[in-house]
Design a protein around this motif. Sequence first.
Motif, short mmCIF file in Angstrom:
data_model
loop_
_atom_site.label_atom_id
_atom_site.label_comp_id
_atom_site.label_asym_id
_atom_site.label_seq_id
_atom_site.Cartn_x
_atom_site.Cartn_y
_atom_site.Cartn_z
N LEU A 1 15.25 -37.86 -89.16
CA LEU A 1 15.21 -37.16 -89.67
C LEU A 1 16.77 -36.01 -89.24
N ILE A 2 17.20 -34.95 -89.79
CA ILE A 2 17.87 -34.09 -90.01
C ILE A 2 17.48 -32.90 -90.20
N VAL A 3 18.28 -32.05 -89.05
CA VAL A 3 18.08 -30.35 -90.33
C VAL A 3 19.86 -29.83 -89.86
N PHE A 4 19.87 -28.91 -90.87
CA PHE A 4 20.98 -28.54 -90.83
C PHE A 4 20.82 -26.82 -91.31
N GLY A 5 21.86 -26.26 -90.75
CA GLY A 5 21.98 -24.64 -91.32
C GLY A 5 23.48 -24.39 -91.44
N ALA A 6 23.82 -23.74 -89.99
CA ALA A 6 24.97 -23.68 -90.50
C ALA A 6 25.72 -24.69 -90.10
N ASN A 7 25.59 -25.39 -88.74
CA ASN A 7 25.45 -27.00 -88.27
C ASN A 7 24.19 -27.72 -88.26
N ALA A 8 24.38 -29.51 -88.25
CA ALA A 8 23.67 -30.36 -88.86
C ALA A 8 23.11 -30.87 -87.16
N TYR A 9 22.18 -30.82 -87.35
CA TYR A 9 22.07 -31.36 -86.35
C TYR A 9 20.72 -32.70 -86.25
N VAL A 10 20.51 -34.20 -85.46
CA VAL A 10 20.22 -35.01 -85.39
C VAL A 10 18.09 -34.76 -84.80
N GLN A 11 17.08 -34.03 -85.45
CA GLN A 11 16.20 -34.05 -84.95
C GLN A 11 15.57 -34.81 -84.45
N VAL A 12 15.75 -36.30 -85.28
CA VAL A 12 14.70 -36.96 -85.02
C VAL A 12 15.62 -38.49 -85.39
N PRO A 13 16.12 -39.66 -84.08
CA PRO A 13 16.98 -40.39 -84.25
C PRO A 13 16.25 -41.01 -85.26
N PHE A 14 16.91 -42.43 -85.93
CA PHE A 14 15.79 -43.66 -86.22
C PHE A 14 14.70 -44.31 -85.44
N THR A 15 13.27 -43.64 -86.17
CA THR A 15 11.98 -44.24 -85.24
C THR A 15 10.92 -45.09 -86.72
N GLU A 16 10.33 -45.45 -86.17
CA GLU A 16 9.28 -46.46 -87.08
C GLU A 16 7.63 -45.37 -86.22
N ASP A 17 8.31 -44.58 -85.14
CA ASP A 17 7.12 -43.68 -84.83
C ASP A 17 7.06 -42.53 -86.17
N LEU A 18 6.15 -42.66 -86.86
CA LEU A 18 6.11 -41.76 -88.45
C LEU A 18 5.01 -39.96 -87.48
N ASP A 19 4.57 -40.22 -86.91
CA ASP A 19 3.85 -39.18 -86.29
C ASP A 19 4.51 -38.44 -85.85
N SER A 20 5.45 -38.80 -84.72
CA SER A 20 6.69 -38.11 -84.43
C SER A 20 7.76 -37.58 -85.53
N VAL A 21 8.20 -37.91 -85.81
CA VAL A 21 8.76 -37.13 -87.26
C VAL A 21 7.99 -36.08 -87.68
N ALA A 22 6.65 -36.19 -87.97
CA ALA A 22 6.35 -35.38 -88.58
C ALA A 22 5.70 -34.19 -87.27
N GLU A 23 5.70 -34.40 -86.24
CA GLU A 23 5.45 -33.74 -85.24
C GLU A 23 6.57 -32.99 -85.19
N LEU A 24 7.83 -33.14 -84.60
CA LEU A 24 8.62 -32.65 -84.45
C LEU A 24 9.69 -31.30 -86.27
N LEU A 25 9.09 -32.36 -86.75
CA LEU A 25 9.23 -31.64 -88.08
C LEU A 25 8.77 -30.46 -88.12
N GLU A 26 7.49 -30.26 -87.64
CA GLU A 26 6.66 -29.58 -87.90
C GLU A 26 6.63 -28.36 -86.14
N GLN A 27 7.79 -28.63 -85.21
CA GLN A 27 8.25 -27.67 -84.38
C GLN A 27 9.35 -27.47 -84.67
N THR A 28 9.90 -27.76 -86.23
CA THR A 28 11.37 -26.92 -86.53
C THR A 28 11.48 -25.60 -87.29
N GLN A 29 11.97 -24.19 -86.90
CA GLN A 29 11.84 -23.22 -87.78
C GLN A 29 13.52 -22.74 -88.06
#
Length: 328
Positions: A144-172
């Motif tokens: 998961l990569i999030v970007f605005g004025a800058n781009a950041y790796v929020q979640v590196p490559f993983t097979e833990d799909l629950d973690s991807v969904a959880e960290l996306l939910e915490q993004t504002q």
Amino acid sequence: MSIAFATPWILLMLPLPLLVWWLVPPHRERTAALRIPFFRSVTAATGVRAADGARVLARSRLQVLATTLCWILIVVGLARPERLGDPITVTNAARDLILAVDISGSMDDRDMETPEGDRVQRLQAVKDVVRAFVAEREGDRIALIVFGANAYVQVPFTEDLDSVAELLEQTQTGMAGPNTAIGDAIGLAIRAFEDSEIEERLLILLSDGADTASAMSPINAAEIAADAQITIYTIGVGNPDGSGEERLDPATLEDIARRGGGAFYYATDVEGLAEIYAEIDTLNPRVTDSATYQPREPISHIPFALALLIGVLTSAYLHLARGQKAAA
């Protein structure tokens, strides 16, 4: 339960004692003897029957049976028996997928309509749809990569799909700055894919504004991604008729997708956004690489322990029996 041997050729040694018994002559040795006159008279007087000079020691049936069992068990142990468990199938990722989500300030606008007619925040609509999309990606590695004025790796490559969904939910919204850096997000995805050894690589980029903050042109970044065999799908959720940071640039997103070998989609509501992700899922079905193996548990110690036990018990029994005869 099934048993297998790691070195089954060792079992060819089982008939070795028989071959030795048939082919090798008995052991002979010379011993000192006392010769006396009138030998026959002496043996007759003492009641002792004279035996032949060459003599092969007799073995009891118990000795033969115990020796045979010990030999078989030792050879079986040397063949390294293993207990086979139930087959286990391991599924490995056969594709790497990056979700690049715009979290610039404009993603806070509440213009995404739900099927019930309610209007929700753009980013929240994306979260709801992506959560369902991620849940169906079992077998893929997701970043998961999030970007605005800058781009950041929020979640590196993983097979833990629950973690991807959880960290996306915490993004504002606004966490990465108020502007939009689409080119930098693509560039960061390219660098993330550099460590991937999987051939199939997919980038899904979602934005609601025009690129205004990238150090790298989005078009140039898309060309570099195409050279790296990265397929790019772009999704627009903003207003093409807006102004400044809030104006969606569908032409650029479409050009990025074309150069990346993917497609561009435009969503005006939550239902349309869900349909887009469903179509992407249809065009790129889940791919897995599975392997099946059986766990093996070594059990060589069992035949070795049985051979030792039989040998000890047989020796103890023969020793006691010999002692009782001597006492009698």
